[in-house]
Design a protein around this motif. Structure first.
Motif, PDB file in Angstrom:
ATOM      1  N   HIS A 132      -2.728  21.091  -8.718  1.00 58.78           N
ATOM      2  CA  HIS A 132      -2.402  20.552  -7.407  1.00 58.78           C
ATOM      3  C   HIS A 132      -0.907  20.220  -7.428  1.00 58.78           C
ATOM      4  CE1 HIS A 132      -6.719  20.265  -7.036  1.00 58.78           C
ATOM      5  NE2 HIS A 132      -6.607  19.820  -5.795  1.00 58.78           N
ATOM      6  N   GLU A 133      -0.359  19.912  -6.255  1.00 58.34           N
ATOM      7  CA  GLU A 133       1.081  19.681  -6.135  1.00 58.34           C
ATOM      8  C   GLU A 133       1.351  18.368  -5.410  1.00 58.34           C
ATOM      9  OE1 GLU A 133       4.698  21.928  -3.754  1.00 58.34           O
ATOM     10  OE2 GLU A 133       3.030  23.120  -4.527  1.00 58.34           O
ATOM     11  N   LEU A 134       2.244  17.564  -5.969  1.00 58.67           N
ATOM     12  CA  LEU A 134       2.666  16.319  -5.329  1.00 58.67           C
ATOM     13  C   LEU A 134       3.613  16.649  -4.182  1.00 58.67           C
ATOM     14  CD1 LEU A 134       2.977  13.162  -5.351  1.00 58.67           C
ATOM     15  CD2 LEU A 134       4.943  13.533  -6.818  1.00 58.67           C
ATOM     16  N   SER A 135       3.297  16.175  -2.986  1.00 59.94           N
ATOM     17  CA  SER A 135       4.207  16.324  -1.842  1.00 59.94           C
ATOM     18  C   SER A 135       5.164  15.148  -1.798  1.00 59.94           C
ATOM     19  CB  SER A 135       3.432  16.400  -0.530  1.00 59.94           C
ATOM     20  OG  SER A 135       2.621  17.544  -0.485  1.00 59.94           O
ATOM     21  N   CYS A 136       4.598  13.931  -1.760  1.00 60.37           N
ATOM     22  CA  CYS A 136       5.440  12.732  -1.754  1.00 60.37           C
ATOM     23  C   CYS A 136       4.574  11.500  -2.014  1.00 60.37           C
ATOM     24  CB  CYS A 136       6.195  12.583  -0.436  1.00 60.37           C
ATOM     25  SG  CYS A 136       5.159  12.143   0.980  1.00 60.37           S
ATOM     26  N   LEU A 137       5.238  10.422  -2.322  1.00 60.06           N
ATOM     27  CA  LEU A 137       4.615   9.100  -2.400  1.00 60.06           C
ATOM     28  C   LEU A 137       5.397   8.239  -1.428  1.00 60.06           C
ATOM     29  CD1 LEU A 137       2.546   7.238  -3.891  1.00 60.06           C
ATOM     30  CD2 LEU A 137       4.498   6.496  -5.268  1.00 60.06           C
ATOM     31  N   ARG A 138       4.721   7.594  -0.509  1.00 62.91           N
ATOM     32  CA  ARG A 138       5.396   6.828   0.535  1.00 62.91           C
ATOM     33  C   ARG A 138       4.622   5.554   0.853  1.00 62.91           C
ATOM     34  NH1 ARG A 138       2.190   7.234   4.817  1.00 62.91           N
ATOM     35  NH2 ARG A 138       0.913   9.089   5.098  1.00 62.91           N
ATOM     36  N   PRO A 139       5.290   4.593   1.502  1.00 61.41           N
ATOM     37  CA  PRO A 139       4.555   3.418   1.967  1.00 61.41           C
ATOM     38  C   PRO A 139       3.526   3.829   3.022  1.00 61.41           C
ATOM     39  CG  PRO A 139       6.931   3.051   2.091  1.00 61.41           C
ATOM     40  CD  PRO A 139       6.728   4.502   1.801  1.00 61.41           C
ATOM     41  N   ALA A 140       2.398   3.150   3.050  1.00 63.00           N
ATOM     42  CA  ALA A 140       1.378   3.423   4.063  1.00 63.00           C
ATOM     43  C   ALA A 140       1.926   3.072   5.442  1.00 63.00           C
ATOM     44  CB  ALA A 140       0.121   2.614   3.769  1.00 63.00           C
TER      45      ALA A 140
ATOM     46  N   LEU B 213       0.847  -1.188   0.000  1.00 61.44           N
ATOM     47  CA  LEU B 213       0.000   0.000   0.000  1.00 61.44           C
ATOM     48  C   LEU B 213       0.886   1.243   0.000  1.00 61.44           C
ATOM     49  CD1 LEU B 213      -2.723  -0.992   2.611  1.00 61.44           C
ATOM     50  CD2 LEU B 213      -3.004  -0.821   0.149  1.00 61.44           C
ATOM     51  N   SER B 214       0.482   2.225  -0.790  1.00 61.05           N
ATOM     52  CA  SER B 214       1.200   3.489  -0.877  1.00 61.05           C
ATOM     53  C   SER B 214       0.250   4.622  -0.523  1.00 61.05           C
ATOM     54  CB  SER B 214       1.700   3.731  -2.302  1.00 61.05           C
ATOM     55  OG  SER B 214       2.565   2.722  -2.713  1.00 61.05           O
ATOM     56  N   VAL B 215       0.828   5.733  -0.104  1.00 60.83           N
ATOM     57  CA  VAL B 215       0.054   6.942   0.156  1.00 60.83           C
ATOM     58  C   VAL B 215       0.629   8.063  -0.700  1.00 60.83           C
ATOM     59  CG1 VAL B 215      -0.608   8.677   1.869  1.00 60.83           C
ATOM     60  CG2 VAL B 215      -0.566   6.256   2.497  1.00 60.83           C
ATOM     61  N   LEU B 216      -0.246   8.666  -1.496  1.00 64.79           N
ATOM     62  CA  LEU B 216       0.100   9.848  -2.264  1.00 64.79           C
ATOM     63  C   LEU B 216      -0.294  11.048  -1.407  1.00 64.79           C
ATOM     64  CD1 LEU B 216       0.868  11.154  -5.090  1.00 64.79           C
ATOM     65  CD2 LEU B 216      -1.595  11.270  -5.452  1.00 64.79           C
ATOM     66  N   GLU B 217       0.696  11.819  -0.986  1.00 65.23           N
ATOM     67  CA  GLU B 217       0.423  13.058  -0.269  1.00 65.23           C
ATOM     68  C   GLU B 217       0.507  14.192  -1.281  1.00 65.23           C
ATOM     69  OE1 GLU B 217       2.785  13.648   3.233  1.00 65.23           O
ATOM     70  OE2 GLU B 217       2.266  11.678   4.039  1.00 65.23           O
ATOM     71  N   TYR B 218      -0.501  15.047  -1.284  1.00 68.23           N
ATOM     72  CA  TYR B 218      -0.551  16.138  -2.243  1.00 68.23           C
ATOM     73  C   TYR B 218      -1.225  17.336  -1.603  1.00 68.23           C
ATOM     74  CZ  TYR B 218      -5.436  14.716  -3.247  1.00 68.23           C
ATOM     75  OH  TYR B 218      -6.768  14.404  -3.167  1.00 68.23           O
ATOM     76  N   LEU B 219      -1.185  18.463  -2.282  1.00 66.14           N
ATOM     77  CA  LEU B 219      -1.798  19.658  -1.728  1.00 66.14           C
ATOM     78  C   LEU B 219      -2.296  20.572  -2.827  1.00 66.14           C
ATOM     79  CD1 LEU B 219       0.340  22.484  -1.616  1.00 66.14           C
ATOM     80  CD2 LEU B 219       1.666  20.621  -0.660  1.00 66.14           C
ATOM     81  N   TYR B 220      -3.184  21.453  -2.403  1.00 63.79           N
ATOM     82  CA  TYR B 220      -3.609  22.549  -3.264  1.00 63.79           C
ATOM     83  C   TYR B 220      -3.077  23.807  -2.605  1.00 63.79           C
ATOM     84  CZ  TYR B 220      -6.266  25.965  -5.798  1.00 63.79           C
ATOM     85  OH  TYR B 220      -6.605  27.039  -6.573  1.00 63.79           O
TER      86      TYR B 220
ATOM     87  N   THR C 203      -3.901  23.511   1.371  1.00 65.46           N
ATOM     88  CA  THR C 203      -4.784  22.469   1.883  1.00 65.46           C
ATOM     89  C   THR C 203      -4.177  21.138   1.471  1.00 65.46           C
ATOM     90  OG1 THR C 203      -6.712  23.903   1.697  1.00 65.46           O
ATOM     91  CG2 THR C 203      -7.126  21.527   1.828  1.00 65.46           C
ATOM     92  N   HIS C 204      -3.946  20.270   2.466  1.00 61.42           N
ATOM     93  CA  HIS C 204      -3.266  18.994   2.229  1.00 61.42           C
ATOM     94  C   HIS C 204      -4.258  17.844   2.096  1.00 61.42           C
ATOM     95  CE1 HIS C 204       0.754  20.617   3.103  1.00 61.42           C
ATOM     96  NE2 HIS C 204       0.073  21.459   3.870  1.00 61.42           N
ATOM     97  N   GLY C 205      -3.880  16.858   1.317  1.00 64.47           N
ATOM     98  CA  GLY C 205      -4.680  15.661   1.146  1.00 64.47           C
ATOM     99  C   GLY C 205      -3.784  14.440   1.041  1.00 64.47           C
ATOM    100  N   ALA C 206      -4.387  13.278   1.227  1.00 65.05           N
ATOM    101  CA  ALA C 206      -3.669  12.013   1.110  1.00 65.05           C
ATOM    102  C   ALA C 206      -4.587  10.982   0.477  1.00 65.05           C
ATOM    103  CB  ALA C 206      -3.191  11.529   2.476  1.00 65.05           C
ATOM    104  N   LEU C 207      -4.003  10.157  -0.357  1.00 71.03           N
ATOM    105  CA  LEU C 207      -4.766   9.155  -1.095  1.00 71.03           C
ATOM    106  C   LEU C 207      -4.084   7.803  -0.921  1.00 71.03           C
ATOM    107  CD1 LEU C 207      -7.194   9.270  -3.064  1.00 71.03           C
ATOM    108  CD2 LEU C 207      -5.538   9.451  -4.898  1.00 71.03           C
ATOM    109  N   LEU C 208      -4.795   6.832  -0.363  1.00 67.41           N
ATOM    110  CA  LEU C 208      -4.265   5.483  -0.200  1.00 67.41           C
ATOM    111  C   LEU C 208      -4.417   4.726  -1.512  1.00 67.41           C
ATOM    112  CD1 LEU C 208      -3.114   3.436   1.911  1.00 67.41           C
ATOM    113  CD2 LEU C 208      -5.475   2.658   2.213  1.00 67.41           C
ATOM    114  N   LEU C 209      -3.349   4.084  -1.939  1.00 63.93           N
ATOM    115  CA  LEU C 209      -3.328   3.345  -3.200  1.00 63.93           C
ATOM    116  C   LEU C 209      -2.868   1.917  -2.974  1.00 63.93           C
ATOM    117  CD1 LEU C 209      -1.495   6.121  -5.213  1.00 63.93           C
ATOM    118  CD2 LEU C 209      -3.915   5.521  -5.434  1.00 63.93           C
ATOM    119  N   SER C 210      -3.459   0.973  -3.690  1.00 64.41           N
ATOM    120  CA  SER C 210      -2.977  -0.406  -3.668  1.00 64.41           C
ATOM    121  C   SER C 210      -1.704  -0.483  -4.491  1.00 64.41           C
ATOM    122  CB  SER C 210      -4.011  -1.360  -4.277  1.00 64.41           C
ATOM    123  OG  SER C 210      -5.167  -1.389  -3.496  1.00 64.41           O
ATOM    124  N   GLY C 211      -0.710  -1.146  -3.944  1.00 63.46           N
ATOM    125  CA  GLY C 211       0.540  -1.320  -4.654  1.00 63.46           C
ATOM    126  C   GLY C 211       1.635  -0.451  -4.077  1.00 63.46           C
ATOM    127  N   TYR C 212       2.841  -0.966  -4.170  1.00 60.13           N
ATOM    128  CA  TYR C 212       4.022  -0.223  -3.748  1.00 60.13           C
ATOM    129  C   TYR C 212       5.130  -0.537  -4.732  1.00 60.13           C
ATOM    130  CZ  TYR C 212       8.032   1.532  -1.311  1.00 60.13           C
ATOM    131  OH  TYR C 212       9.162   2.224  -1.008  1.00 60.13           O
TER     132      TYR C 212
END
Length: 126
Positions: free
Chosen positions: A81-89, A9-16, A24-33
């Protein structure tokens, strides 16, 4: 390999970030790493980290942003929007529902590379 990487599982952290630098920050959980997936994403984005959320199926943070700043759309808003990081959940995120797969998101980003379309965002005309 960490437990988070093993479960895939990965988390995409991003912001507007509006033109006034209110964020304003957001996070999206994704299947796969995948090691190196963040670098692959960065290679697809405009100005290093910018993307049109609506073009790649990432939930826009604009409504939450306007609620947080206590205002509606203004001349400070734009389509990116802006990508902050992609990291393991982390362990607290392992039981959340994933919003699609990392591979699918990477595919949409690769398809948009060099062709980001601000007209897909409702902020295009602001």
């Amino acid at each position: 390999m960490s437990e988070q990487e093993q479960v895939g599982l990965s988390v995409l952290e991003y912001l507007y970030r509006d033109a006034g630098n209110f964020k304003t920050h957001g996070a999206l959980l994704l299947s796969g790493y995948e090691v190196g997936a963040e670098a692959a994403m960065l290679g697809c984005l405009d100005w290093g980290r910018q993307f049109v959320a609506e073009q790649i199926g990432v939930p826009s943070l604009c409504e939450a942003h306007w609620a947080a700043v206590g205002d509606g759309p203004s001349d400070l808003d734009h389509a990116y929007h802006e990508l902050s990081c992609l990291r393991p959940a982390n362990p607290n995120e392992l039981h959340s529902t994933a919003h699609g797969t990392l591979d699918a998101l990477l595919g949409r980003m690769r398809a948009a590379k060099g062709r980001w379309d601000v007209r897909l965002s409702p902020n295009c005309e602001l």
